[in-house]
Design an enzyme around this catalytic site. Structure first.
Site, PDB file in Angstrom:
ATOM      1  N   GLN A 198       0.782  -1.657   0.366  1.00 39.66           N
ATOM      2  CA  GLN A 198      -0.256  -0.460   0.154  1.00 39.66           C
ATOM      3  C   GLN A 198       0.536   1.467  -0.132  1.00 39.66           C
ATOM      4  OE1 GLN A 198      -2.479  -0.206   3.796  1.00 39.66           O
ATOM      5  NE2 GLN A 198      -3.669  -2.250   2.883  1.00 39.66           N
ATOM      6  N   GLU A 251     -14.826   3.156   9.893  1.00 39.44           N
ATOM      7  CA  GLU A 251     -15.778   4.584  10.071  1.00 39.44           C
ATOM      8  C   GLU A 251     -15.673   5.730   9.828  1.00 39.44           C
ATOM      9  OE1 GLU A 251     -15.315   2.988  14.853  1.00 39.44           O
ATOM     10  OE2 GLU A 251     -13.521   4.786  14.244  1.00 39.44           O
ATOM     11  N   TYR A 267     -10.046   7.413  19.569  1.00 39.36           N
ATOM     12  CA  TYR A 267     -11.493   6.490  19.275  1.00 39.36           C
ATOM     13  C   TYR A 267     -10.812   5.499  18.655  1.00 39.36           C
ATOM     14  CZ  TYR A 267     -12.117  11.001  17.262  1.00 39.36           C
ATOM     15  OH  TYR A 267     -12.431  13.187  17.487  1.00 39.36           O
ATOM     16  N   HIS A 302      -1.383   0.111   5.818  1.00 38.35           N
ATOM     17  CA  HIS A 302      -1.644   1.119   6.736  1.00 38.35           C
ATOM     18  C   HIS A 302      -1.317   2.486   7.147  1.00 38.35           C
ATOM     19  CE1 HIS A 302      -4.426  -2.445   8.326  1.00 38.35           C
ATOM     20  NE2 HIS A 302      -4.198  -2.134   7.525  1.00 38.35           N
TER      21      HIS A 302
END
Length: 352
Positions: free
Chosen positions: A71, A227, A237, A135
């Site tokens: 990624q 989310e 969070y 990520h």
């Protein structure tokens, strides 16, 4: 790269919309940045920045070295609000580090002819980074006061998203020159990274300001639990302590869905849609959509429109053009632009 062409007409709650292909033939595109005067910039994950203007596409020289694995690579591009004067743009990317890579942010000046970047300088690099290929985040948003918000994924090390001593799984806030604003929530706290604005995030690949100037993010969950969050100063969070999803093997994540001192999402998806890109719409061309959130889906090939308070999914805009939507943006005239990874194209949506 092929030139523009009409793609299709899609039925929506606001009537038919026409979707035109503006650029085609891109290689794993990741982000779009709209320039004053009608041009645009597109990042390709392998490291190229493409400048499109007057019907022509060209690669821009002078981009930073990137770690193009999994990624990672060249990721977001954001055009400075004062671009007409400064010609500055912001780029996020996976920067090679010892044993892996970390999310970094640079600023540069686009040359007058659009062919090269000048005075490229790195203004932020995450610490400690990581060795996984997933990520990285990573969206950059210029706030109304000129500071920059940058989303950073947990880099596959979920527990570090709860560690204020690491940038993993956080939203950071810095000044345009890379210094730390004095009113950041953890400035002066021993052991905390002063750039951190909020934490407990998994992997936010969508970020935008709403019409009141507040920051929102769209974040990848695990299996379920994607989310949408309204970001508050200093807030936690919850990842990986709380989540509305489960691990990919079906096992539970953390303690459940709630814990005192940890924020609840404004909206979540289960099953996951793999959200990427986030736009809060002005209402210029579609007044009935004013203030609504538009989020691209990498998994189910659509654009989700969220409305109301509390947020609810109003509709899914989908057609042949909405395959793996990676980024979404609003043009100065109110047109909605989006980027499809599936066919390597940038599309423009207007009333049909």
């Amino acid at each position: 790269m092929a030139g523009p062409g009409v793609a299709e007409t899609i039925a929506t709650s606001a009537g038919p919309v026409r979707v035109d292909a503006v650029v085609q033939g891109l290689d794993t595109p990741w982000a779009i940045g709209l320039l004053p005067g009608g041009g645009l910039l597109v990042t390709e994950r392998e490291g190229d920045l493409i400048h499109v203007a007057d019907g022509r596409s060209q690669r821009v020289s002078g981009t930073p070295q990137v770690w193009a694995n999994g990624q990672g690579g060249l990721l977001d591009v954001t055009v400075a609000r004062d671009f007409a004067q400064s010609r500055e743009i912001f780029l996020t990317y996976a920067k090679p580090q010892g044993g892996g890579a970390g999310t970094a942010l640079a600023v540069a000046r686009l040359s007058a002819d659009g062919t090269r970047l000048e005075n490229l300088r790195e203004i932020f690099e995450m610490t400690p980074g990581g060795s996984t290929t997933r990520h990285f985040g990573s969206r950059v948003v210029e706030a109304g006061d000129g500071t920059l918000f940058l989303t950073i994924g947990d880099r596959g090390d979920a527990q570090q998203a709860q560690d204020l001593g690491a940038h993993n799984g956080s939203v950071v806030r810095i000044n345009r020159d890379g210094t730390v604003p004095g009113d950041n929530p953890f400035v002066g706290q021993p052991g905390a990274r002063p750039e951190i604005w909020s934490y407990g995030h998994r992997n936010a690949q969508g970020a935008a300001l709403d019409l009141e100037g507040r920051l929102w993010t769209a974040e990848h969950g695990a299996r379920g639990g994607d989310e949408v969050n309204r970001i508050e100063k200093g807030a936690n969070y919850g990842w990986p302590v709380i989540s509305y999803g489960v691990n990919y093997n079906g096992s539970a994540i953390g303690e459940g869905t709630q814990r005192a001192g940890m924020e609840q999402p404004e909206f979540y998806w289960d099953p996951s849609i793999a959200p990427s890109g986030l736009l809060v719409y002005s209402g210029r061309l579609w007044p009935e959509w004013r203030g609504d959130l538009f989020v691209g889906s990498l998994k189910f090939d659509h654009i989700a429109r969220l409305e109301g308070r509390p947020l609810a999914e109003g509709e899914r805009i989908e057609g042949e053009s909405t395959g793996r939507v990676r980024d979404i943006a609003e043009g100065p005239d109110g047109a909605i632009w989006f980027l499809s990874v599936f066919d390597g194209a940038v599309y423009r949506m207007v009333p049909g």
